[in-house]
Design a protein around this motif. Structure first.
Motif, mmCIF file in Angstrom:
data_model
loop_
_atom_site.group_PDB
_atom_site.id
_atom_site.type_symbol
_atom_site.label_atom_id
_atom_site.label_comp_id
_atom_site.label_asym_id
_atom_site.label_seq_id
_atom_site.Cartn_x
_atom_site.Cartn_y
_atom_site.Cartn_z
ATOM 1 N N LYS A 1 41.341 31.664 43.062
ATOM 2 C CA LYS A 1 42.165 32.753 43.587
ATOM 3 C C LYS A 1 43.623 32.477 43.292
ATOM 4 O O LYS A 1 44.179 31.469 43.736
ATOM 5 N N ILE A 2 44.243 33.398 42.545
ATOM 6 C CA ILE A 2 45.650 33.272 42.157
ATOM 7 C C ILE A 2 46.327 34.601 42.423
ATOM 8 O O ILE A 2 45.924 35.627 41.873
ATOM 9 N N ASP A 3 47.337 34.609 43.266
ATOM 10 C CA ASP A 3 48.070 35.831 43.594
ATOM 11 C C ASP A 3 49.563 35.582 43.373
ATOM 12 O O ASP A 3 50.251 35.055 44.237
ATOM 13 N N LEU B 1 44.636 24.467 37.830
ATOM 14 C CA LEU B 1 43.594 25.396 37.397
ATOM 15 C C LEU B 1 42.605 24.706 36.464
ATOM 16 O O LEU B 1 41.383 24.845 36.615
ATOM 17 N N ILE C 1 36.452 34.887 40.403
ATOM 18 C CA ILE C 1 37.874 34.844 40.048
ATOM 19 C C ILE C 1 38.609 36.031 40.660
ATOM 20 O O ILE C 1 38.162 37.175 40.535
ATOM 21 N N PHE D 1 42.498 37.318 40.359
ATOM 22 C CA PHE D 1 43.754 37.053 39.658
ATOM 23 C C PHE D 1 44.640 38.283 39.794
ATOM 24 O O PHE D 1 44.309 39.362 39.291
ATOM 25 N N LYS D 2 45.776 38.127 40.477
ATOM 26 C CA LYS D 2 46.678 39.250 40.714
ATOM 27 C C LYS D 2 48.090 38.894 40.286
ATOM 28 O O LYS D 2 48.683 37.937 40.788
ATOM 29 N N ASP D 3 48.616 39.676 39.369
ATOM 30 C CA ASP D 3 49.982 39.493 38.903
ATOM 31 C C ASP D 3 50.920 40.277 39.811
ATOM 32 O O ASP D 3 50.501 41.097 40.624
ATOM 33 N N VAL E 1 51.681 33.585 33.834
ATOM 34 C CA VAL E 1 50.506 34.448 33.914
ATOM 35 C C VAL E 1 49.675 34.353 32.643
ATOM 36 O O VAL E 1 48.449 34.203 32.683
ATOM 37 N N LEU F 1 47.814 31.021 32.410
ATOM 38 C CA LEU F 1 46.686 30.923 33.325
ATOM 39 C C LEU F 1 45.513 31.773 32.841
ATOM 40 O O LEU F 1 44.355 31.349 32.905
ATOM 41 N N LEU F 2 45.811 32.981 32.361
ATOM 42 C CA LEU F 2 44.748 33.842 31.848
ATOM 43 C C LEU F 2 44.057 33.196 30.649
ATOM 44 O O LEU F 2 42.822 33.207 30.545
ATOM 45 N N PHE G 1 40.747 41.386 38.251
ATOM 46 C CA PHE G 1 42.032 41.217 37.595
ATOM 47 C C PHE G 1 42.946 42.379 37.971
ATOM 48 O O PHE G 1 42.561 43.544 37.856
#
Length: 546
Positions: free
Chosen positions: A167-169, A186, A200, A202-204, A213, A216-217, A232
């Motif tokens: 989880k990445i925000d 990561l 997963i 993933f929020k930019d 970003v 990481l992607l 995403f």
């Protein structure tokens, strides 16, 4: 998750095998017997420092030794009436607590149970935590689970599942002015996840604030064969970085895409080949048809800002669908037919989009009008139900218009199988609705109705949605006409929520009598239990649209 480490650090200095060279004043004031006892207990504890000063589990022999030591300490403290508030005698109590901690059953849990607990902790954090939890934060789970004890560390590092929730925000990190997520963290998570399926999130942020970003992607791409549940929220530009995963998504089951901006490369075919994909959630400014997906195999679609429903022609296996639409787009009057043979649950923001749609297997229908702009009529709903010839079980309305009996009567006449009806807010002529639903000698609409939920909105204070002329007696007439005390058929439950004021005393008495005979009643003072709600309320309710 239990963690004795702070306490053990606190007392570790007091369990030394020998007394300090310069004893504290309180130690000098101890009577000789207590001093000798403390020296004896400390000597016995010296061989157990690797247990008493850590969270490691004791062996069977060590467990027995610690248990006897604890018994002797407790007996000495009790016999000599030592109290923990006296500083000179605190080491006795600290040793007692250390022994009790070492004997805790938590330290001797089997690795299989610890693994299961770890899985539940991290899974709940991934799906239900607030915005504070991120999997790359090394001060949070799962990282901290490897810092409790040597045995727990071995379980945590060897348990692939707890490292598989990523989880990445970026947006939350920006708001909290927190450091950027670590690429190394990561990569470590992905490495420890091994071959386990990945979930997963993933929020930019918008607009983008960091080039991290893209890094990481790109780090996620080589592991695409393990993607199972992914979400995403990124730009079209960054979405195109995922192009290498095309054709390498054998495990992908659920996909959520919230994409902003516009694509410059035409159709997006990244997820076109995903043999296990069944659930899709979409929000994008571009037409859905520009996103190439394995539409025929999808069973559930949640869509926001859809331009129209034309993309559903390819989704022939669809069983559940929830859609909102661009407010600025006016649906075409002439809509080519859309056949949905397996569709069982449908939620739409506007009823006009039902034109041309046919769903013979439909069971649950939820029409959600636009706030402050209720639907103009129910003619599209009636035409759709009749065209589909479906055995509708649940019908839910929000922000609709019912001005007269003939607005709703044709629809109710078309759904004799209906068991659940909910009407929430809107420009509703409640008295007329009550009359239509009342069973008389000449009219018996929806005879199989089991549950009614009316959410009046009288507590919202938002004209013109209020109807001050409502007659509670008509409501009770309707309920009584549908309730049969033998309970072999008829109405079983009724919910009357967000009412402006209390019912008249006479109506309260009538309702109480119905309750005594077995009718379930829910109101603002007596909210029902969640288990009593039909499943359609949980699946497609207000939160989906709001």
């Amino acid at each position: 998750m239990p963690n004795d480490m702070p306490f053990l650090k606190k007392i570790s200095g007091k369990l030394s095998t020998r007394l300090p060279k310069k004893p504290h004043t309180w130690f000098k004031r101890m009577n000789p017997n207590d001093k000798a006892a403390l020296e004896s207990f400390s000597s016995r504890a010296s061989s157990l420092r690797h247990i008493l000063r850590t969270n490691n589990p004791p062996s069977e022999h060590e467990f027995s030794v610690i248990r006897y030591l604890l018994q002797d300490v407790q007996e000495y403290v009790a016999v000599h009436d030592l109290h923990s508030e006296y500083r000179a005698y605190r080491p006795f109590h600290d040793l007692k607590l250390a022994c009790q901690s070492a004997l805790s059953s938590l330290r001797r849990l089997p690795a299989e149970i610890i693994s299961h607990i770890f899985s539940q902790v991290v899974q709940d954090l991934f799906y239900f935590s607030d915005e504070g939890w991120m999997s790359l934060n090394t001060t949070k789970e799962p990282w901290t689970l490897a810092q409790i004890s040597r045995s727990w560390r071995a379980v945590a590092l060897g348990h692939q599942e707890i490292w598989s929730y990523v989880k990445i925000d970026i947006k939350v990190l920006k708001m909290k002015r927190a450091p950027e997520p670590s690429l190394a963290a990561l990569q470590c998570c992905l490495r420890r996840s091994g071959t386990h399926a990945l979930s997963i999130y993933f929020k930019d942020s918008y607009p983008p604030v960091t080039p991290r970003v893209k890094e990481l992607l790109c780090a996620l791409v080589p592991h695409s064969r393990q993607w199972k549940v992914v979400r995403f929220s990124i730009s079209f530009e960054d979405l195109e970085l995922l192009m290498p995963v095309r054709g390498h998504l054998p495990s992908l089951h659920s996909l959520a895409l919230l994409v902003y901006g516009f694509t410059t490369s035409g159709d997006v075919n990244i997820f076109e080949i995903a043999p296990q994909l069944r659930e899709v959630s979409l929000e994008m400014y571009a037409p859905y048809t520009q996103l190439l997906l394995p539409w025929p195999q999808l069973t559930t679609i949640f869509g926001w800002r859809a331009r129209d429903m034309s993309f559903l022609r390819q989704a022939t296996s669809l069983e559940g669908c929830s859609l909102t639409f661009y407010r600025s787009d006016t649906p075409s009057v002439l809509v080519p037919p859309i056949q949905m043979p397996l569709l069982r649950r449908l939620q739409l923001e506007l009823e006009c989009h039902l034109a041309g749609l046919t769903a013979p297997s439909l069971e649950d229908l939820n029409i959600h009008g636009i706030y402050m702009s209720p639907t103009l009529s129910l003619q599209h709903v009636t035409a759709f139900v009749r065209r589909s010839s479906c055995a509708l079980r649940s019908l839910l309305f929000r922000h609709i218009t019912i001005e007269g009996e003939f607005d709703i009567m044709p629809l109710l006449d078309s759904v004799p199988s209906l068991a659940f009806l909910q009407v929430k807010y809107g420009q509703v002529g409640w008295n007329k609705l009550f009359r239509v639903l009342t069973i008389t000698e000449t009219r018996r609409l929806v005879p199989n109705l089991k549950a009614i939920r009316f959410i009046f909105g009288f507590q919202l204070h938002t004209p013109p949605y209020l109807d001050p002329s409502i007659h509670p007696s008509l409501l009770l007439d309707m309920i009584e006409s549908r309730f049969y005390p033998d309970r072999t058929s008829g109405l079983e439950s009724v919910a009357l929520l967000e009412w402006k004021e209390s019912l008249p005393e006479l109506c309260v008495g009538r309702l109480a009598k119905l309750e005594e005979q077995g009718l379930k009643v829910e109101d603002d003072a007596r909210l029902g239990v969640e288990e009593d709600l039909p499943s359609v309320v949980d699946w497609a309710w207000d939160d989906v649209m709001d």
